[in-house]
Design an enzyme around this catalytic site. Structure first.
Site, PDB file in Angstrom:
ATOM      1  N   LYS A   1      21.686  58.097  58.615  1.00  0.00           N
ATOM      2  CA  LYS A   1      22.712  57.675  57.663  1.00  0.00           C
ATOM      3  C   LYS A   1      23.952  57.167  58.395  1.00  0.00           C
ATOM      4  O   LYS A   1      24.194  57.489  59.548  1.00  0.00           O
ATOM      5  CB  LYS A   1      23.079  58.820  56.720  1.00  0.00           C
ATOM      6  CG  LYS A   1      23.752  60.025  57.344  1.00  0.00           C
ATOM      7  CD  LYS A   1      23.880  61.145  56.310  1.00  0.00           C
ATOM      8  CE  LYS A   1      24.566  62.373  56.885  1.00  0.00           C
ATOM      9  NZ  LYS A   1      26.013  62.238  56.970  1.00  0.00           N
TER      10      LYS A   1
ATOM     11  N   ARG B   1      28.284  72.587  47.160  1.00  0.00           N
ATOM     12  CA  ARG B   1      28.708  71.191  47.153  1.00  0.00           C
ATOM     13  C   ARG B   1      27.861  70.402  46.160  1.00  0.00           C
ATOM     14  O   ARG B   1      28.379  69.679  45.331  1.00  0.00           O
ATOM     15  CB  ARG B   1      28.581  70.619  48.576  1.00  0.00           C
ATOM     16  CG  ARG B   1      29.145  69.230  48.754  1.00  0.00           C
ATOM     17  CD  ARG B   1      29.091  68.813  50.208  1.00  0.00           C
ATOM     18  NE  ARG B   1      27.730  68.777  50.741  1.00  0.00           N
ATOM     19  CZ  ARG B   1      27.422  68.421  51.999  1.00  0.00           C
ATOM     20  NH1 ARG B   1      28.399  68.097  52.842  1.00  0.00           N
ATOM     21  NH2 ARG B   1      26.174  68.390  52.404  1.00  0.00           N
TER      22      ARG B   1
ATOM     23  N   TYR C   1      53.484  48.886  70.802  1.00  0.00           N
ATOM     24  CA  TYR C   1      54.362  49.075  69.647  1.00  0.00           C
ATOM     25  C   TYR C   1      55.266  50.296  69.823  1.00  0.00           C
ATOM     26  O   TYR C   1      54.814  51.376  70.216  1.00  0.00           O
ATOM     27  CB  TYR C   1      53.540  49.241  68.372  1.00  0.00           C
ATOM     28  CG  TYR C   1      52.921  47.958  67.878  1.00  0.00           C
ATOM     29  CD1 TYR C   1      53.724  46.896  67.454  1.00  0.00           C
ATOM     30  CD2 TYR C   1      51.545  47.803  67.825  1.00  0.00           C
ATOM     31  CE1 TYR C   1      53.162  45.710  66.993  1.00  0.00           C
ATOM     32  CE2 TYR C   1      50.969  46.626  67.371  1.00  0.00           C
ATOM     33  CZ  TYR C   1      51.785  45.579  66.952  1.00  0.00           C
ATOM     34  OH  TYR C   1      51.223  44.407  66.502  1.00  0.00           O
TER      35      TYR C   1
ATOM     36  N   MET D   1      45.612  47.540  66.493  1.00  0.00           N
ATOM     37  CA  MET D   1      44.451  47.330  65.644  1.00  0.00           C
ATOM     38  C   MET D   1      43.231  46.877  66.437  1.00  0.00           C
ATOM     39  O   MET D   1      42.106  47.345  66.198  1.00  0.00           O
ATOM     40  CB  MET D   1      44.766  46.299  64.554  1.00  0.00           C
ATOM     41  CG  MET D   1      43.651  46.122  63.531  1.00  0.00           C
ATOM     42  SD  MET D   1      44.041  44.917  62.244  1.00  0.00           S
ATOM     43  CE  MET D   1      45.403  45.746  61.397  1.00  0.00           C
TER      44      MET D   1
END
Length: 338
Positions: free
Chosen positions: A33, A117, A247, A292
């Site tokens: 998954k 759950r 930054y 980023m």
């Protein structure tokens, strides 16, 4: 954009350990998954199939469709069936969803043994079998999930006992309605809690990828990390004493220092919380704030290994290896290296 390098040798090493632990490769279902925990679902599926694994586990139908040709059965954990497929089975998580399945769909009844759950309560098992049969579903298994198998507590024991105590009743009900069941509760940690595997199948997730972490009081299998993350250099400069990088300039050089920028950032899964605090396995410090699409390190190497085991990077940001792996950019290049 950086590269994910995969070790086939490590993957086979881990599969060997798991197969020995559970009593054979025929009991292994590889959990693929979320792009095989960031490793690349098709690549891992192909390698596991070549090893002899015949079962897989995913979250969604679209994930199952990507890898179904490699396996005899694919269990889908998080989606109600939209089709009937001879190789798909679905985790049935509640009584209410039964009527939403197409007639003939193959399901595996999930029992809530303490995770709280999803899954039906143990006392609902008779009602579940009656409703599955009435709706024309084909039940092929009963399953559950451990909530704390990686920690030393009584929880693994009582969940295991709760599940095992339901097997006879489930087998009787299955026979009544013409079903043949397989039973499975063990995840990666669960399969290493006992020298005897009483499950028909184990769901090998984080252990397959070599990032299982058990309590120090429990057995820690000698697994190997399959994935390492590498960045390619974009540019190099000398950061003069007193100059700042990135930054907000959160890192200031105390002396002249060679700094290089590499082509990985938080858009690729490099968690921003590691900014100015992470050191690679080779002792290379991350300098300043992660951007980023890039990050700066005290290095001038053309190619830099960011991490060789996701757990080490996870510790720097206060999370777990699962999260780091699952957040790796699907567009990153992935390749087998050995």
């Amino acid at each position: 954009m950086g590269t994910i390098k995969l070790s086939r040798e490590a993957l086979i090493h881990n599969l060997d350990i798991i197969a020995h632990q559970v009593g054979g490769k025929d009991k292994i279902a590889v959990v693929l998954k979320d792009n095989a925990y960031g490793h690349g679902a098709v690549m891992i599926a192909e390698a596991a199939s070549e090893y002899g694994v015949k079962q897989a586990v995913v979250r969604l139908e679209r994930e199952a469709e990507e890898i179904v040709n490699f396996f005899d059965n694919v269990l889908i954990l998080g989606q109600i069936a939209t089709k009937v497929h001879p190789k798909f089975s679905y985790a049935l998580n509640s009584l209410e969803e039964i009527v939403h399945y197409p007639i003939g769909a193959r399901v595996e009844l999930k029992i809530d043994t303490g995770m709280h759950r999803n899954g039906i309560a143990p006392e609902q098992i008779e009602e579940a079998f009656e409703k599955m049969a009435a709706h024309g579903l084909v039940c092929i298994g009963m399953m559950s999930h451990f909530r704390a198998a990686d920690t030393l507590s009584s929880e693994w024991f009582w969940q295991r006992q709760t599940f095992d105590n339901l097997k006879d009743k489930a087998t009787h009900l299955a026979k009544k309605y013409g079903y043949s069941l397989r039973f499975h509760i063990s995840n990666s940690a669960g399969m290493f809690r006992s020298s005897v595997c009483s499950d028909d199948m184990v769901r090998a997730g984080i252990a397959l990828y070599g990032c299982l972490e058990m309590d120090t009081t429990l057995f820690q299998p000698p697994l190997k990390s399959v994935l390492s993350l590498w960045g390619d250099k974009i540019a190099t400069r000398v950061l003069k004493s007193g100059e700042r990088v990135g930054y907000n300039g959160i890192y200031e050089a105390e002396c002249d220092e060679v700094i290089s920028t590499y082509d990985l950032g938080y858009a690729n899964g490099l968690d921003r919380l590691a900014s100015n605090r992470y050191v690679t396995p080779d002792g290379i410090a991350l300098r300043g704030r992660i951007s980023m699409d890039s990050a700066s390190f005290s290095s001038e190497a053309e190619e830099l290994m960011i991490f060789g085991n996701a757990n080490a990077y996870a510790r720097a940001v206060g999370t777990i290896g699962y999260e780091i792996l699952a957040c790796l950019d699907k567009d990153l290049k992935r390749e087998w290296v050995y």
